[in-house]
Design an enzyme around this catalytic site. Structure first.
Site, mmCIF file in Angstrom:
data_model
loop_
_atom_site.group_PDB
_atom_site.id
_atom_site.type_symbol
_atom_site.label_atom_id
_atom_site.label_comp_id
_atom_site.label_asym_id
_atom_site.label_seq_id
_atom_site.Cartn_x
_atom_site.Cartn_y
_atom_site.Cartn_z
ATOM 1 N N HIS A 72 -22.917 -41.689 -33.725
ATOM 2 C CA HIS A 72 -23.412 -40.649 -34.144
ATOM 3 C C HIS A 72 -22.182 -40.564 -34.712
ATOM 4 C CE1 HIS A 72 -25.025 -40.396 -30.479
ATOM 5 N NE2 HIS A 72 -25.806 -39.711 -31.118
ATOM 6 N N HIS A 303 -26.809 -37.108 -38.009
ATOM 7 C CA HIS A 303 -26.315 -36.547 -36.736
ATOM 8 C C HIS A 303 -25.911 -36.971 -35.718
ATOM 9 C CE1 HIS A 303 -26.450 -35.744 -32.223
ATOM 10 N NE2 HIS A 303 -26.765 -36.258 -31.834
ATOM 11 N N GLU A 452 -23.075 -21.734 -9.708
ATOM 12 C CA GLU A 452 -23.464 -23.601 -9.035
ATOM 13 C C GLU A 452 -22.921 -24.315 -10.133
ATOM 14 O OE1 GLU A 452 -25.624 -21.236 -8.574
ATOM 15 O OE2 GLU A 452 -26.038 -20.330 -6.450
ATOM 16 N N HIS A 514 -35.764 -21.687 0.233
ATOM 17 C CA HIS A 514 -33.847 -22.060 1.132
ATOM 18 C C HIS A 514 -33.380 -23.610 1.884
ATOM 19 C CE1 HIS A 514 -33.028 -17.626 -0.949
ATOM 20 N NE2 HIS A 514 -32.274 -18.167 -0.849
HETATM 21 C C1 LIG Z 1 -27.281 -32.105 -21.296
HETATM 22 C C2 LIG Z 1 -27.712 -32.807 -22.350
HETATM 23 N N1 LIG Z 1 -29.493 -32.785 -23.190
HETATM 24 C C3 LIG Z 1 -29.360 -32.846 -23.748
HETATM 25 C C4 LIG Z 1 -28.269 -34.546 -25.209
HETATM 26 C C5 LIG Z 1 -29.242 -34.751 -25.998
HETATM 27 N N2 LIG Z 1 -28.160 -34.627 -27.656
HETATM 28 C C6 LIG Z 1 -27.280 -34.673 -27.910
HETATM 29 S S1 LIG Z 1 -26.812 -34.489 -28.855
HETATM 30 C C7 LIG Z 1 -27.379 -33.433 -29.225
HETATM 31 C C8 LIG Z 1 -27.766 -32.116 -29.354
HETATM 32 C C9 LIG Z 1 -26.948 -32.195 -31.348
HETATM 33 O O1 LIG Z 1 -26.511 -30.424 -31.858
HETATM 34 P P1 LIG Z 1 -24.750 -30.572 -31.852
HETATM 35 O O2 LIG Z 1 -24.998 -30.013 -30.563
HETATM 36 O O3 LIG Z 1 -25.101 -29.307 -32.763
HETATM 37 O O4 LIG Z 1 -24.366 -31.599 -32.189
HETATM 38 P P2 LIG Z 1 -24.008 -32.533 -33.863
HETATM 39 O O5 LIG Z 1 -25.474 -32.257 -34.111
HETATM 40 O O6 LIG Z 1 -23.451 -30.750 -34.412
HETATM 41 O O7 LIG Z 1 -23.530 -33.314 -33.567
HETATM 42 C C10 LIG Z 1 -28.280 -33.333 -27.702
HETATM 43 C C11 LIG Z 1 -29.473 -32.386 -27.324
HETATM 44 C C12 LIG Z 1 -27.650 -34.296 -23.934
HETATM 45 N N3 LIG Z 1 -26.432 -35.314 -24.484
HETATM 46 N N4 LIG Z 1 -27.116 -33.900 -22.979
#
Ligand SMILES: Cc1ncc(C[n+]2csc(CCOP(=O)(O)OP(=O)(O)O)c2C)c(N)n1
Length: 704
Positions: A72, A303, A452, A514
């Site tokens: 990334h 990204h 939680e 529960h």
């Molecule tokens: C709980 C979770 N859901 C999904 C993902 C997969 N995932 C990795 S980065 C991302 C989103 C990227 O957007 P952002 O947080 O804005 O990061 P940027 O594009 O700015 O690097 C997702 C959905 C993850 N790492 N964790």
């Protein structure tokens, strides 16, 4: 074994004995010492120098991702200006001692941007992070895995990747810092916690739990830098989100502002202000993802995949970066290395202050930070067991846990308890425990609210910070709400202890919503997690001891709502639960034809079944299995000795069968649940679902 300093990190403090456990005295002992002088902000670099330093991060990120053919680049390139200002001018750390206890914590909550951390560690001169490691980004055995892994790469404060977790860990770290400062004084403990969070971090539900708790507790030394680039994987965040994050944080009691995340002056000014704030701070930094990449920057295309050779070349040109891949010119590296060493004097001054503490105070601080078990633990457990031998108790194991905690929290003042709004049901607050409050962090109990997930992640942060053994409470059925954080605790090998009560249909009238059914099996599926289900008050004490002694593993204590007889009679100093299972009642003769296995509330049922079988002249033994993981960790011979060689094995547990075959074999009998429970008084439910001594005996007889 993972070191509490992080595997591969330098242990800077020896483990000392002779602890003193009175928090008021500890604070008093350090009160006459001057608090640590504020770590001064460094003066700004020229804009040109700043740009070159930030571009070094961008170049390393582009090149490493390119070489790995995955990763990334967008986040490190976009957040490079923020990181440069923070690490060169504000963050208190020493690259020569990544585990220095009084360092500022930096949590990269958006773990996918791991190259940001690795580039920083290399540039700042962390010994382990060589350029070769950067070149081996995402390769087997490298210190540069896809997402940052605590305990694997020195300097990584927490394992991140599942979005939102890092932010919530940081809340726990900030609580730990304030608590230890209240106990030991600011001469020993005085640092901030910084987070870099992405859009994804803030979209995750856990972020709400975390920020609400932090705002409520007024954790003023928690500063979140939000990489507000408006882009996630699917495209602009506007596809799915229209929250005003600044307003959202303000509503939760935070100071919050919005700045240009590429303007070093604005970043520094916001950090200055945040450091003076009386509440936690959010700095929403408007950035361009993949900053510098002329075509893919500002879009989701930067990204999570390599930019490609053409775009990398174009980005080099746009950034004015003329150096070959992985090459950092000496003058830029020198600037960075100087930043890495800026905190060295501050660290040494801290070591002097620590040395000037009263010897007992210092020894206790060092013991707690090292995570060493208190020498008082064994004595406390022994005394509890002696009391129980003299006066047996027929109580629920949740009450047994409270009985244990009354002594253990005194013996181990590093225990910080809590509950997600079920304090009276979980029995996790003892008489002596004061609540941690916004203006008073000396307490040892946290009202987490109905949160939680945030609770479990904050506990991870406290354990990672060091100096604290966090434990908490909720219902076992809500372990589902904690699960992502428990999994990370296991992955990181952190000692967090989850008290999870109301552990079966035995909770009765609240009904199937529960009543956990699959939860024991689901938790047992998490590697390294220890799931304890004690059968009585003595086993509960023993399981607490084991959980507290497990420095490298998290534990769940599954406890009952309903009363249980005390099955362990007499005094036995040995911890019989330590092998995970043991023969509670032997057969009358040496040749048991039936072995009955059970956990928790069903052990008493197995004991009754043995009596039924005895009446039919069938010789049976009863094996209590308080912890699968410990049993399965025994040598084959030891395991065989415990499991035995009876012709018939039958297990009884008020949950699903999954997992039991490893003990009873696939041809063993199992009495338990096959579906959801129901709402009724618990004794009726046991009858209704056939979890009775007669059914256990029948299952054995049917196999003879
Ligand atoms: C709980 C979770 N859901 C999904 C993902 C997969 N995932 C990795 S980065 C991302 C989103 C990227 O957007 P952002 O947080 O804005 O990061 P940027 O594009 O700015 O690097 C997702 C959905 C993850 N790492 N964790």
């Amino acid at each position: 074994m993972l070191s509490p300093w992080g595997r591969g990190a330098r242990a800077v403090m020896p483990q000392l004995a002779n602890p003193m456990n009175k928090p008021d005295l500890l604070a008093a002992a350090s009160a006459n010492l001057a608090p640590s002088p504020r770590f001064p902000a460094a003066s700004p670099a020229s804009r040109a120098a700043h740009d070159r330093m930030a571009n070094a991060i961008r170049a390393l990120a582009m090149d490493a991702v390119e070489q790995a053919k995955s990763g990334h680049p967008g986040l490190p390139m976009g957040a490079a200006d923020i990181a440069t200002v923070l690490f060169t001018r504000f963050l208190k750390f020493d690259s020569a001692a990544p585990a220095w206890p009084d360092r500022d914590r930096f949590v990269l909550s958006a773990g996918h941007g791991s190259m940001l951390l690795y580039a920083l560690f290399y540039l700042l001169g962390y010994e382990a992070m060589t350029i070769d490691q950067i070149k081996r980004f995402r390769q087997l055995g490298s210190l540069t895995p896809g997402h940052p892994e605590h305990g694997h790469t020195p300097g990584v404060e927490t394992t991140t990747g599942p979005l939102g977790q890092g932010l919530a860990n940081a809340v726990g770290m900030a609580i730990a810092e304030r608590h230890l400062a209240a106990v030991f004084g600011e001469a020993a403990v005085d640092h901030s916690t910084y987070v870099l969070a992405s859009d994804g971090d803030l979209m995750e539900g856990i972020s709400q739990e975390a920020l609400a708790l932090a705002g409520h507790l007024r954790l003023a030394k928690l500063i979140v830098l939000y990489d507000d680039n408006g882009i996630s994987i699917d495209g602009p965040t506007a596809l799915a989100d229209s929250v005003d994050q600044v307003e959202r944080f303000r509503a939760a009691g935070w100071a919050a502002c919005r700045i240009d995340g590429h303007d070093p002056q604005a970043i520094a000014a916001a950090l200055e202000a945040a450091k003076k704030s009386d509440r936690p701070s959010l700095i929403a930094c408007r950035t361009t993802i993949g900053f510098g990449a002329p075509n893919k920057g500002g879009t989701e295309k930067s990204h999570g995949s390599p930019l490609g050779p053409d775009e990398v070349a174009a980005a080099r040109q746009k950034l004015g970066w003329t150096y070959p891949p992985f090459e950092i010119p000496a003058d830029i590296l020198e600037e960075w290395r100087a930043a890495g060493a800026r905190g060295r004097g501050t660290r040494l001054a801290w070591a002097k202050r620590l040395a000037a503490l009263a010897p007992q105070t210092r020894a206790e601080f060092e013991r707690r930070i090292a995570g060493a078990p208190s020498p008082k633990l064994a004595a406390a457990v022994k005394e509890l067991k002696q009391k129980l031998a003299a006066t047996p108790k027929e109580i629920a194991t949740r009450a047994a846990s409270e009985f244990a905690l009354e002594a253990l929290t005194v013996a181990l003042p590093e225990m910080i308890g809590g509950s997600a709004d079920l304090t009276g049901s979980n029995n996790t607050r003892t008489k002596a425990m004061k609540a941690i409050k916004p203006a008073d962090y000396a307490g040892t109990f946290i009202h987490y609210g109905v949160r939680e997930h945030g609770m479990a992640a904050a506990m991870n942060g406290m354990a990672l910070h060091g100096g604290i053994i966090p434990f908490s409470g909720t219902f076992l059925v809500f372990s589902d709400y904690c699960r992502p954080a428990i999994r990370l605790a296991a992955l990181m090998g952190q000692r967090v202890i989850h008290v999870m009560t109301h552990d079966s249909i035995g909770l009765g009238e609240d009904g199937p919503t529960h009543q956990p059914v699959e939860h024991l099996a689901a938790l047992r599926a998490i590697p390294r997690l220890q799931v304890f289900r004690p059968c009585d008050v003595v086993e509960t004490v023993e399981c607490w001891q084991l959980a507290l002694q497990s420095r490298d593993a998290p534990s769940v204590l599954a406890l009952t709502r309903q009363n249980l007889p005390q099955l362990r009679e007499g005094f036995d100093e040995a911890n019989r639960c330590a092998a995970g299972a043991y023969e509670l009642i032997a057969a009358e003769d040496d040749d048991a034809v039936v072995s009955l296995f059970a956990t928790g509330s069903e052990v008493a049922i197995a004991v009754e079944a043995k009596t039924i079988l005895a009446a039919r002249k069938i010789s049976a033994r009863v094996v209590s299995v308080p912890c699968f993981e410990l049993l399965l960790a025994q040598s084959r011979e030891q395991r065989m000795a415990i499991v035995g060689t009876a012709a018939v094995n039958v297990a009884v547990e008020a949950g699903i069968r999954q997992g039991w075959d490893a003990i009873i074999g696939s041809d063993g009998g199992f009495v338990g649940m096959t579906g959801f429970g129901a709402s009724a008084p618990y004794k009726e439910l046991y009858r209704e679902f056939g979890i009775t001594a007669q059914k256990v005996a029948d299952a054995a007889i049917a196999r003879l």
